[in-house]
Design an enzyme around this catalytic site. Structure first.
Site, short mmCIF file in Angstrom:
data_model
loop_
_atom_site.label_atom_id
_atom_site.label_comp_id
_atom_site.label_asym_id
_atom_site.label_seq_id
_atom_site.Cartn_x
_atom_site.Cartn_y
_atom_site.Cartn_z
CG HIS A 72 -2.03 -0.98 1.15
ND1 HIS A 72 -3.27 -0.76 1.72
CD2 HIS A 72 -2.12 -2.18 0.56
CE1 HIS A 72 -4.05 -1.79 1.48
NE2 HIS A 72 -3.38 -2.68 0.79
CE1 TYR A 201 -4.83 3.60 8.90
CE2 TYR A 201 -5.35 3.46 11.23
CZ TYR A 201 -4.60 3.06 10.15
OH TYR A 201 -3.61 2.12 10.32
N PRO A 292 -3.57 -0.06 19.08
CG PRO A 292 -5.44 -1.31 18.46
CD PRO A 292 -4.78 -0.68 19.65
CE LYS A 296 4.25 3.34 13.48
NZ LYS A 296 4.66 3.04 12.14
CE1 TYR A 384 -0.77 3.70 9.76
CE2 TYR A 384 0.13 3.32 7.57
CZ TYR A 384 -0.77 3.02 8.56
OH TYR A 384 -1.68 2.01 8.37
#
Ligand code: FAD
Ligand code: DHB
Length: 390
Positions: A72, A201, A292, A296, A384
């Site tokens: 991704h 998200y 979560p 990570k 991220y």
């Protein structure tokens, strides 16, 4: 029985440590409470950072990952009815994430260890560690009905949040930092086609939701729920309605299907300091847990053992103790950076019951900052996609 490094726990941390040390010719024994079948079937994390993927490839674990992993190059933040893409690749100079389930990583690691003749003791009972303050630590456990004593040079406590190793450090010698969030995640696996090419998200007045994936036919979705929720008490239709209301957006259709796994995942931030006591080294969830939201936990466990393996290799090859002595402080620097990032993502995206209108507007302004400015987006993207392992 004797080994150089005795490892408690066959999760990502313990197995990767065993694998890395084996590649340097250092023998280990891994002592694990659960069965191989249970480990290979437990559904957990799914996002691998670039550093984790590179390490897997570099150490001969890339074949299934390259075949099944989904690369991704960005993800979406959705709030106030609109989607905003975070272009990971462009913002980080080429770093991306790979969606590949944790239990697939574990299958690869277990297969590699066994193919190399590695000693993995599954279904070990009553594991205890002793003598970590001296120079001859031992792991005691019962295996196939037999009491076993494993003499080690060092012990790696890779036994997760509920393991036994952390508590072997005297209370006076450790400090524990714990934050429990007033919500949890409801996670499902469903037989359905993907709803989106990239992860979404979503921050919504009803609460957070996350659209993730596993393959062309299996999807992973989460939504914020009460920490007291019981997975069985949520009916399938109610789950789809809840998800659909939170991730709705222009032109978006949530693809539904048979739900075949449901679980409620608690949310906590936890750090134990230091991560070393005598000849015991803690790694992964045994020393720290993150909520979560930033994906990570698994990656941080891998980063710990990468560092620990290098320190142990330097000790055995060159007789140097510098890396072992620096392990805790070096690992904790990344741990606290990651704690901050995971807390930040969590606080930015979730609904807090006690929040007033000011807090909600501030949350939207923060989302606007990370999607509407290059500096904000880059800060999010770099963290991220993950800090480099070295
Ligand atoms: P673990 O994976 O916990 O491995 C520890 C191992 O030690 C286990 O196999 C355990 O059986 C064994 N063990 C424990 N006690 C003993 C003992 N006394 N003797 C012998 N063996 C013992 N992270 C994300 O980034 N995204 C997610 O979506 C996500 N979902 C999660 C869902 C759940 C239900 C849980 C529990 C965690 C989730 N995490 C997630 C976190 C992530 O999975 C962990 O950070 C990661 O597994 C840490 O790896 P580890 O090797 O340190 O510990
Ligand atoms: C997944 C889990 C996460 O915690 C996350 O932030 C993104 C994806 C997953 O399981 O796919």
């Amino acid at each position: 029985m004797r080994t150089r490094v005795g490892i408690v726990g066959a999760g990502p941390a313990g197995l990767m440590l065993s694998h890395l040390l084996h590649l340097a010719g250092i023998d280990t024994v891994v002592v694990e409470r659960r069965s191989r079948a249970a480990i290979e079937a437990t559904i957990r994390a799914g996002v691998l950072e670039q550093g984790t993927v590179d390490l897997m490839r570099r150490t001969g674990l890339g074949a299934r990952l390259d075949h099944l992993g989904l690369v991704h190059r960005g993800f979406e933040l959705r709030f106030a009815g609109a989607g905003h893409r975070i272009d990971l690749e462009a913002l980080t100079g080429g770093r991306v994430i790979t969606v590949y389930a944790q239990h697939e990583v574990l299958k690869d690691l277990i297969a590699a260890r066994l193919a190399a003749g590695g000693d993995l003791r599954f279904e070990a009972e009553d594991t205890r560690i002793e003598g970590i303050e001296g120079d001859a630590p031992v792991i005691r456990f019962r295996h196939q009905g037999q009491e076993t004593v494993l003499d080690c040079d060092f012990i790696a406590g890779c036994d997760g949040f509920h393991g036994v190793c952390r508590s072997a450090i005297p209370e006076a010698s450790r400090t524990e930092h714990l934050r429990i969030y007033p919500f949890a995640w409801f996670g499902i696996l469903a037989e359905a086609p993907p709803s989106s090419e990239e992860l979404i998200y979503a921050s919504h007045p009803r609460g957070f939701a996350l659209v993730s994936t596993r393959s062309a036919t299996v999807q992973r979705l989460y939504f914020q729920c009460s920490p007291h929720e019981r997975a069985e008490s949520f009916g399938d239709q109610r789950i789809w309605d809840e998800l659909a209301s939170r991730v709705s957006g222009p032109g978006f259709t949530l693809r539904t299907g048979r739900i075949f796994q449901k679980s409620v995942i608690p949310m906590r931030s936890f750090v134990c300091e230091p991560m070393r006591h005598g000849r015991l080294f803690l790694a992964g969830d045994a020393a720290h847990t993150v909520p979560p939201t930033g994906a990570k936990g698994l990656n941080l466990a891998i980063a710990d053992v990468y560092l620990l393996a290098r320190a142990l290799i330097d000790y055995y090859e060159n007789g140097r103790t510098f890396g072992l002595d620096a392990y805790s402080a070096t690992a904790l620097r990344r741990v606290w950076r990651t704690q901050h990032f995971s807390w930040w993502m969590t606080s930015m995206l979730h609904r807090f019951e006690e929040a007033g209108e000011f807090d909600r507007r501030r949350q939207l302004a923060e989302l606007d900052l990370v999607t509407g400015t290059v500096a904000g987006a880059r800060l999010l993207a770099e963290n991220y996609a993950g800090l480099p392992l070295d």
